[in-house]
Every structure is written in structure tokens, then in C-alpha cells.
Design an enzyme around this catalytic site. Structure first.
Site, PDB file in Angstrom:
ATOM      1  N   GLY A 144       0.841  -1.208   0.000  1.00  0.00           N
ATOM      2  CA  GLY A 144       0.000   0.000   0.000  1.00  0.00           C
ATOM      3  C   GLY A 144       0.868   1.247   0.000  1.00  0.00           C
TER       4      GLY A 144
ATOM      5  CG  ASP B 266      -4.175  -8.018  -5.906  1.00  0.00           C
ATOM      6  OD1 ASP B 266      -4.096  -7.869  -4.675  1.00  0.00           O
ATOM      7  OD2 ASP B 266      -5.239  -8.293  -6.494  1.00  0.00           O
TER       8      ASP B 266
ATOM      9  CE1 TYR C 216      -9.272   0.559   7.413  1.00  0.00           C
ATOM     10  CE2 TYR C 216     -10.341   1.908   9.089  1.00  0.00           C
ATOM     11  CZ  TYR C 216      -9.205   1.545   8.384  1.00  0.00           C
ATOM     12  OH  TYR C 216      -8.021   2.180   8.645  1.00  0.00           O
TER      13      TYR C 216
HETATM   14  C1  AKB Z   1     -10.816   6.069   8.045  1.00  0.00           C
HETATM   15  O1  AKB Z   1     -11.463   7.116   8.199  1.00  0.00           O
HETATM   16  O2  AKB Z   1     -11.292   5.018   7.597  1.00  0.00           O
HETATM   17  C2  AKB Z   1      -9.378   6.059   8.470  1.00  0.00           C
HETATM   18  C3  AKB Z   1      -9.252   5.576   9.870  1.00  0.00           C
HETATM   19  C4  AKB Z   1      -9.837   6.368  10.973  1.00  0.00           C
HETATM   20  O3  AKB Z   1      -8.669   4.568  10.086  1.00  0.00           O
HETATM   21  N1  AKB Z   1      -8.815   7.362   8.352  1.00  0.00           N
END
Ligand code: AKB
Length: 339
Positions: free
Chosen positions: A10, A53, A153
Site C-alpha cells: 500500500g 496485488d 473496515y
Molecule cells: C478512516 O477514516 O477510515 C481512516 C481511519 C480512521 O482509520 N482514516
């Protein structure tokens, strides 16, 4: 003989670019960078860049046959807002990508008989406070509290932290011989602010977006309410923290996952700081209730006392210094050059 390198995945992202400059300045091992995108500008001269990748197993095997990987900074990830639009793709990149690299680092650790250092950036997104009353009551959240992320995430980051700990401590625990295990270390970052790159795909992006819009002289409508508060950090401190954690003696680490932070402020206060330097800036508030909900679930501040105690973490840039010495002069230069 294979060439000993530091691998950055990345590498074309926000942190990657700053990390490449700092590692080069400190005379590190040669850097091998990997990203779907090409590297641009001076970064391209500083590394051997592979455009590809992290999930391409044959590419990774080729890399391992040519290079001895000493340290991995695994920065590749789909951030919180982008991940909500394609949760399965996010899982694929964020979790399976990490698993593939942990596996690679484990095999390499055995081959060389010395642990490969695996440095992993996690995030405030690993937390999830259920409502605003709880967020107000629990301001400085500690590492083991409120680990109930509400984004894909955040789930990915929290799980990958656990995977890293597993590979570092328990991998092949039933095997006859204990393998040489990798050395996993992780930082939970607050929102990061860079003078050189405008983030994309995150939910803490409203801070840097406000600032970059002001410097460009374009109006900006902030997508969270004025009273929303989360912690932030200037990019040079984020890179210093990664380097300090990498160098810390293993025996000084009482945990493998550390909170770090610099300052915490509301979106209205962020706007005030921007107006101090760009008094003409047109910044309004037009909350997107859904993205707002994500930021509401993140802590107002972090307790980073373990990092301070164990490896001497101390941010060099408070709010005043971030704006006056790092952000504003560099952002001004950047847009002057572009205009
Ligand atoms: C996001 O906003 O996804 C990132 C984080 C807070 O990890 N900047």
C-alpha cells in the site's frame, strides 16, 4: 544471495509516501514497495516498486525468491467509507491480504531463523461506542475497551490484530518443533492529517478535506456535525510512531497493539483552526447522517499511556505546531506550485 529489504505494501497511499521518505532519510535497508498503483514523484526514485496485488500469490513467491524480507509495513487497506460500499471486497483485501502476508512473514521467519518484523496500522475504527452518551462518558478509551466496531473496515482491523497476535505467539502450537515466529506489532491510529495528500475513502477525512479545500480556495461542506469529536495526528508523528515501535526492544512491549494519539478536537474546533490560517475559507456543515453515525461510534479520545510507558511514545506535533509548522506552510507550497 537474496537482497535484504523492507517491504511496504500500500506504498502509494498516504502513510506509504511519508514512510518511504523517513526510512530513506534514516538510511534504512533498501525498500521494496508494492501497490496496485504506480509510485509518483520522488518516491519512485527511492524504492524498487512492484505494481501488483498483495493477493497475487505467484507475485509474492517471486518476491520471496529474490528478496530476504526483514520488515513488513503492511499498509494496504480499503478504508472505512469505501469498505461500506463493497464489504466483501474490503474483507478480501483487508483480511485475506493480511493473512497472505502473515503467512509469508511466518515462512520467512523460519527460513532465516530470525523473526520478520510485521508492523500493522490499525485504527480508531476498531472501537465502536453504542451511543453518544457512552461516548461522552468514556472519553479516553483504552485498548481493550469497546472493541465492538460497526464498520467492515473496523471489523477487519480488529480481526487482523488478533491474527497478528496469533501468528506471533501461537502459530503451529501443536507442531513437534516450535517454529521461529514473526514479530507482530500494531498501532491504532487516530485520524491522520497529511500536508501532501488528501485522503480518500475514509470517514475521518472531513478534517484534512476542510484544510485542503481552504488552501485551494474552494468551499467545503463538512459531512459531520459541528460537535463531533475524534482524535487526530499529523502525518510526521504517525511515521515517527511506526519507526519507534519497529525499533523498540521486544522485551519492553507489554502488549502487541497500542493506541497512540496527539490531540482531540471537534469538527467546529477544526474549522476554527483552519480559519486562523485561511480566514477567507468557506466551510459549512451539512451532516450526512450515515457517515456521521460511523464517526459517532469512534472514541472522542484515546488513552495512549501504554505506548508512552513501554516505548517512549510522545507526539512532537501538538495542534499549534501541526498547523503552524507542518500543515499550513507545506499545503500552501503545494497549491502554489499546482496553481
Ligand atoms: C478512516 O477514516 O477510515 C481512516 C481511519 C480512521 O482509520 N482514516
Amino acid at each position: 544471495m537474496r537482497k535484504k529489504v523492507i517491504l511496504i505494501t500500500g506504498a502509494a497511499g498516504e502513510i506509504g509516501s511519508a514512510l518511504i521518505s523517513s526510512l530513506t532519510a534514516q538510511g534504512s535497508l533498501p525498500i521494496l514497495s508494492l501497490d496496485l498503483a504506480a509510485l509518483t514523484g520522488k518516491d519512485a526514485q527511492l524504492t524498487t516498486h512492484i505494481q501488483g496485488d498483495i493477493l497475487d500469490k505467484s507475485l509474492l513467491s517471486r518476491l520471496v525468491s529474490e528478496y530476504e524480507i526483514d520488515t513488513i509495513y503492511h499498509l494496504a487497506a480499503l478504508l472505512s467509507t469505501r469498505a461500506e460500499f463493497t464489504p466483501e471486497a474490503a474483507h478480501h483485501v483487508n483480511v485475506e491480504g493480511t493473512l497472505v502476508l502473515l503467512k509469508l512473514a511466518s515462512e520467512q521467519s523460519e527460513w532465516r531463523g530470525t523473526p520478520v518484523k510485521f508492523i500493522f496500522p490499525s485504527s480508531i475504527a476498531a472501537y465502536g461506542l453504542p451511543d453518544l452518551d457512552t461516548k461522552r462518558a468514556y472519553t479516553r478509551v483504552r485498548e481493550w475497551e469497546w472493541n465492538y466496531p460497526r464498520t467492515m473496515y473496523g471489523c477487519n482491523k480488529l480481526y487482523c490484530e488478533q491474527l497478528g497476535i496469533y501468528f506471533s505467539r501461537h502459530y503451529r502450537q501443536l507442531a513437534a518443533d516450535r517454529p521461529v515466529m514473526l514479530d507482530f506489532r500494531c498501532l491504532r491510529f487516530p485520524g491522520l492529517i497529511s500536508a501532501y495528500t488528501v485522503p480518500s475513502g475514509g470517514t475521518s477525512d472531513y478534517g484534512p478535506e476542510m484544510l485542503h479545500a481552504a488552501a485551494k480556495g474552494v468551499p467545503y461542506a463538512c459531512f459531520v456535525r459541528e460537535d463531533v469529536q475524534i482524535p487526530f495526528m499529523a502525518m510526521p508523528d504517525a511515521v515517527t510512531a511506526l519507526l519507534r515501535l519497529t525499533e523498540a526492544p521486544r522485551e519492553s512491549l507489554s502488549r502487541l497493539v497500542y493506541n497512540i494519539t496527539s490531540y482531540s478536537l471537534t469538527a467546529a474546533e477544526f474549522r476554527q483552526w483552519v480559519l486562523r490560517y485561511f480566514p477567507e475559507a468557506q466551510i459549512s456543515f451539512d451532516a450526512d447522517l450515515k457517515r456521521q453515525g460511523i464517526v459517532d461510534s469512534w472514541p472522542a479520545d484515546l488513552d495512549d499511556s501504554a505506548a508512552r510507558r513501554d516505548w517512549g511514545w510522545q507526539p512532537a506535533y501538538d495542534l499549534e505546531r501541526s498547523f503552524s509548522e507542518y500543515l499550513v506552510p507545506n499545503i500552501r507550497d503545494r497549491y502554489l506550485v499546482e496553481s
